[in-house]
Design a protein around this motif. Structure first.
Motif, PDB file in Angstrom:
ATOM      1  N   ALA A  36       6.606  22.066  -9.203  1.00 52.07           N
ATOM      2  CA  ALA A  36       5.933  20.908  -8.597  1.00 52.07           C
ATOM      3  C   ALA A  36       6.772  20.325  -7.461  1.00 52.07           C
ATOM      4  CB  ALA A  36       5.658  19.848  -9.662  1.00 52.07           C
ATOM      5  N   ILE A  37       8.077  20.231  -7.660  1.00 47.90           N
ATOM      6  CA  ILE A  37       8.960  19.694  -6.617  1.00 47.90           C
ATOM      7  C   ILE A  37       8.974  20.621  -5.409  1.00 47.90           C
ATOM      8  CG2 ILE A  37      11.386  19.230  -6.041  1.00 47.90           C
ATOM      9  CD1 ILE A  37      11.609  18.000  -8.902  1.00 47.90           C
ATOM     10  N   HIS A  38       9.086  21.911  -5.634  1.00 47.68           N
ATOM     11  CA  HIS A  38       9.090  22.866  -4.520  1.00 47.68           C
ATOM     12  C   HIS A  38       7.777  22.816  -3.741  1.00 47.68           C
ATOM     13  CE1 HIS A  38      12.810  25.308  -4.349  1.00 47.68           C
ATOM     14  NE2 HIS A  38      12.969  24.840  -5.568  1.00 47.68           N
ATOM     15  N   ARG A  39       6.650  22.739  -4.449  1.00 43.62           N
ATOM     16  CA  ARG A  39       5.352  22.676  -3.763  1.00 43.62           C
ATOM     17  C   ARG A  39       5.229  21.396  -2.943  1.00 43.62           C
ATOM     18  NH1 ARG A  39       3.930  24.857  -8.641  1.00 43.62           N
ATOM     19  NH2 ARG A  39       3.230  22.876  -9.519  1.00 43.62           N
ATOM     20  N   ALA A  40       5.645  20.274  -3.517  1.00 49.32           N
ATOM     21  CA  ALA A  40       5.506  18.991  -2.826  1.00 49.32           C
ATOM     22  C   ALA A  40       6.474  18.850  -1.650  1.00 49.32           C
ATOM     23  CB  ALA A  40       5.717  17.840  -3.809  1.00 49.32           C
ATOM     24  N   ALA A  41       7.655  19.441  -1.763  1.00 48.57           N
ATOM     25  CA  ALA A  41       8.667  19.321  -0.706  1.00 48.57           C
ATOM     26  C   ALA A  41       8.384  20.238   0.474  1.00 48.57           C
ATOM     27  CB  ALA A  41      10.051  19.617  -1.260  1.00 48.57           C
ATOM     28  N   GLY A  42       7.643  21.311   0.245  1.00 45.85           N
ATOM     29  CA  GLY A  42       7.330  22.242   1.318  1.00 45.85           C
ATOM     30  C   GLY A  42       8.346  23.368   1.451  1.00 45.85           C
ATOM     31  N   PRO A  43       8.085  24.312   2.340  1.00 46.24           N
ATOM     32  CA  PRO A  43       8.879  25.537   2.440  1.00 46.24           C
ATOM     33  C   PRO A  43      10.333  25.338   2.878  1.00 46.24           C
ATOM     34  CG  PRO A  43       7.259  25.433   4.212  1.00 46.24           C
ATOM     35  CD  PRO A  43       6.947  24.307   3.278  1.00 46.24           C
ATOM     36  N   LYS A  44      10.641  24.244   3.546  1.00 44.65           N
ATOM     37  CA  LYS A  44      12.026  24.040   3.983  1.00 44.65           C
ATOM     38  C   LYS A  44      12.966  23.812   2.803  1.00 44.65           C
ATOM     39  CE  LYS A  44      11.089  22.530   8.656  1.00 44.65           C
ATOM     40  NZ  LYS A  44      11.217  21.476   9.644  1.00 44.65           N
ATOM     41  N   LEU A  45      12.439  23.292   1.686  1.00 48.47           N
ATOM     42  CA  LEU A  45      13.278  23.127   0.496  1.00 48.47           C
ATOM     43  C   LEU A  45      13.722  24.492  -0.015  1.00 48.47           C
ATOM     44  CD1 LEU A  45      14.618  21.398  -1.691  1.00 48.47           C
ATOM     45  CD2 LEU A  45      12.478  21.540  -2.978  1.00 48.47           C
ATOM     46  N   LEU A  46      12.799  25.416  -0.113  1.00 46.47           N
ATOM     47  CA  LEU A  46      13.146  26.769  -0.560  1.00 46.47           C
ATOM     48  C   LEU A  46      14.159  27.401   0.385  1.00 46.47           C
ATOM     49  CD1 LEU A  46      12.767  29.161  -2.459  1.00 46.47           C
ATOM     50  CD2 LEU A  46      10.791  29.839  -1.088  1.00 46.47           C
ATOM     51  N   GLU A  47      13.968  27.215   1.668  1.00 46.77           N
ATOM     52  CA  GLU A  47      14.895  27.753   2.664  1.00 46.77           C
ATOM     53  C   GLU A  47      16.315  27.207   2.439  1.00 46.77           C
ATOM     54  OE1 GLU A  47      15.334  27.262   7.433  1.00 46.77           O
ATOM     55  OE2 GLU A  47      13.297  27.625   6.670  1.00 46.77           O
ATOM     56  N   GLU A  48      16.436  25.889   2.231  1.00 44.38           N
ATOM     57  CA  GLU A  48      17.760  25.311   1.990  1.00 44.38           C
ATOM     58  C   GLU A  48      18.331  25.782   0.654  1.00 44.38           C
ATOM     59  OE1 GLU A  48      20.271  21.125   1.896  1.00 44.38           O
ATOM     60  OE2 GLU A  48      18.142  21.039   2.388  1.00 44.38           O
ATOM     61  N   CYS A  49      17.490  25.862  -0.368  1.00 42.13           N
ATOM     62  CA  CYS A  49      17.955  26.312  -1.689  1.00 42.13           C
ATOM     63  C   CYS A  49      18.502  27.747  -1.630  1.00 42.13           C
ATOM     64  CB  CYS A  49      16.835  26.212  -2.720  1.00 42.13           C
ATOM     65  SG  CYS A  49      16.534  24.528  -3.286  1.00 42.13           S
ATOM     66  N   ARG A  50      17.879  28.594  -0.817  1.00 36.33           N
ATOM     67  CA  ARG A  50      18.367  29.973  -0.674  1.00 36.33           C
ATOM     68  C   ARG A  50      19.814  30.005  -0.178  1.00 36.33           C
ATOM     69  NH1 ARG A  50      12.820  31.965   1.303  1.00 36.33           N
ATOM     70  NH2 ARG A  50      12.129  33.134  -0.511  1.00 36.33           N
ATOM     71  N   SER A  51      20.200  29.019   0.633  1.00 35.36           N
ATOM     72  CA  SER A  51      21.552  28.985   1.190  1.00 35.36           C
ATOM     73  C   SER A  51      22.601  28.494   0.190  1.00 35.36           C
ATOM     74  CB  SER A  51      21.589  28.095   2.436  1.00 35.36           C
ATOM     75  OG  SER A  51      21.497  26.730   2.068  1.00 35.36           O
ATOM     76  N   LEU A  52      22.171  27.991  -0.973  1.00 37.47           N
ATOM     77  CA  LEU A  52      23.107  27.415  -1.951  1.00 37.47           C
ATOM     78  C   LEU A  52      23.657  28.422  -2.956  1.00 37.47           C
ATOM     79  CD1 LEU A  52      21.291  24.038  -2.701  1.00 37.47           C
ATOM     80  CD2 LEU A  52      23.199  24.461  -1.136  1.00 37.47           C
ATOM     81  N   ASN A  53      23.106  29.630  -2.962  1.00 40.52           N
ATOM     82  CA  ASN A  53      23.581  30.685  -3.872  1.00 40.52           C
ATOM     83  C   ASN A  53      23.497  30.302  -5.340  1.00 40.52           C
ATOM     84  OD1 ASN A  53      24.233  32.472  -1.716  1.00 40.52           O
ATOM     85  ND2 ASN A  53      26.047  31.216  -1.344  1.00 40.52           N
ATOM     86  N   GLY A  54      22.412  29.647  -5.715  1.00 41.52           N
ATOM     87  CA  GLY A  54      22.177  29.334  -7.115  1.00 41.52           C
ATOM     88  C   GLY A  54      23.021  28.183  -7.625  1.00 41.52           C
ATOM     89  N   CYS A  55      22.916  27.963  -8.938  1.00 40.04           N
ATOM     90  CA  CYS A  55      23.609  26.853  -9.586  1.00 40.04           C
ATOM     91  C   CYS A  55      23.856  27.222 -11.041  1.00 40.04           C
ATOM     92  CB  CYS A  55      22.754  25.594  -9.487  1.00 40.04           C
ATOM     93  SG  CYS A  55      23.511  24.093 -10.120  1.00 40.04           S
ATOM     94  N   ALA A  56      25.042  26.942 -11.521  1.00 41.76           N
ATOM     95  CA  ALA A  56      25.396  27.245 -12.910  1.00 41.76           C
ATOM     96  C   ALA A  56      24.809  26.205 -13.861  1.00 41.76           C
ATOM     97  CB  ALA A  56      26.912  27.282 -13.059  1.00 41.76           C
ATOM     98  N   VAL A  57      24.616  26.589 -15.100  1.00 45.28           N
ATOM     99  CA  VAL A  57      24.152  25.666 -16.131  1.00 45.28           C
ATOM    100  C   VAL A  57      25.161  24.524 -16.258  1.00 45.28           C
ATOM    101  CG1 VAL A  57      23.628  25.406 -18.590  1.00 45.28           C
ATOM    102  CG2 VAL A  57      22.938  27.488 -17.374  1.00 45.28           C
ATOM    103  N   GLY A  58      24.644  23.297 -16.288  1.00 47.60           N
ATOM    104  CA  GLY A  58      25.507  22.124 -16.413  1.00 47.60           C
ATOM    105  C   GLY A  58      26.019  21.587 -15.090  1.00 47.60           C
TER     106      GLY A  58
END
Length: 170
Positions: A36-58
């Motif tokens: 829901a957050i990704h859909r509402a934020a639009g494609p630029k959120l996914l683009e920025e998230c791709r540059s973060l190389n994931g996130c560890a649990v916690g």
């Protein structure tokens, strides 16, 4: 004035400085609140998230909110519930603490949280609400100066009741 509140609704529509995304480790979207957050934020959120190389649990990472009313999205990866035998509680506590670290670092005054790990990750809602409320209260105690508003957003009456019970019991 510092405050902690519980609200029923759609976290993607809230006008707060930051919303928290209960993300998966890839940060590339998924189901539930994450999708829901990704859909509402639009494609630029996914683009920025791709540059973060994931996130560890916690852990937690921050991005812009793009098309959301919120300026920021703090992505955190909660633990999958395995009966409470794999440090789930300490990992969930860490999610909230890392989010609050980013609140301080980014000078965020208002933040909204979903019920992290309680959907597909099956963390028991009552236990998760207790961790959430407890960590928020500790954060407010530690950060005595300034105005911080923390909102816990429930998606149904059961989640609202769990937050209210946790707030009453702590």
């Amino acid at each position: 004035m510092k405050s902690l509140s519980i609200s029923w609704g759609d976290i993607t529509s809230l006008k707060v400085d930051a919303i928290v995304n209960a993300a998966n480790p890839t940060l590339l979207g998924g189901g539930g609140v994450d999708g829901a957050i990704h859909r509402a934020a639009g494609p630029k959120l996914l683009e920025e998230c791709r540059s973060l190389n994931g996130c560890a649990v916690g852990e937690a990472k921050i991005t812009r909110g793009y098309e959301l009313p919120a300026t920021w999205v703090i992505h955190t990866v909660g633990p999958v519930w395995v009966g409470g035998t794999r440090s789930e509680e300490s990992l969930l506590q860490s999610c909230y603490r890392r989010c609050f670290d980013l609140v301080v670092e980014t000078n965020i005054n208002s933040i909204a949280f979903p019920a992290i790990s309680t959907g597909a990750y099956r963390y028991p809602l009552d236990r998760a609400a207790t961790v959430a409320i407890s960590e928020a209260q500790e954060f407010l105690k530690r950060n005595g100066s300034g105005d911080k508003n923390i909102v816990f957003v429930g998606f149904n009456s059961t989640s609202i009741e769990a937050y209210q019970t946790a707030a009453w019991e702590i």
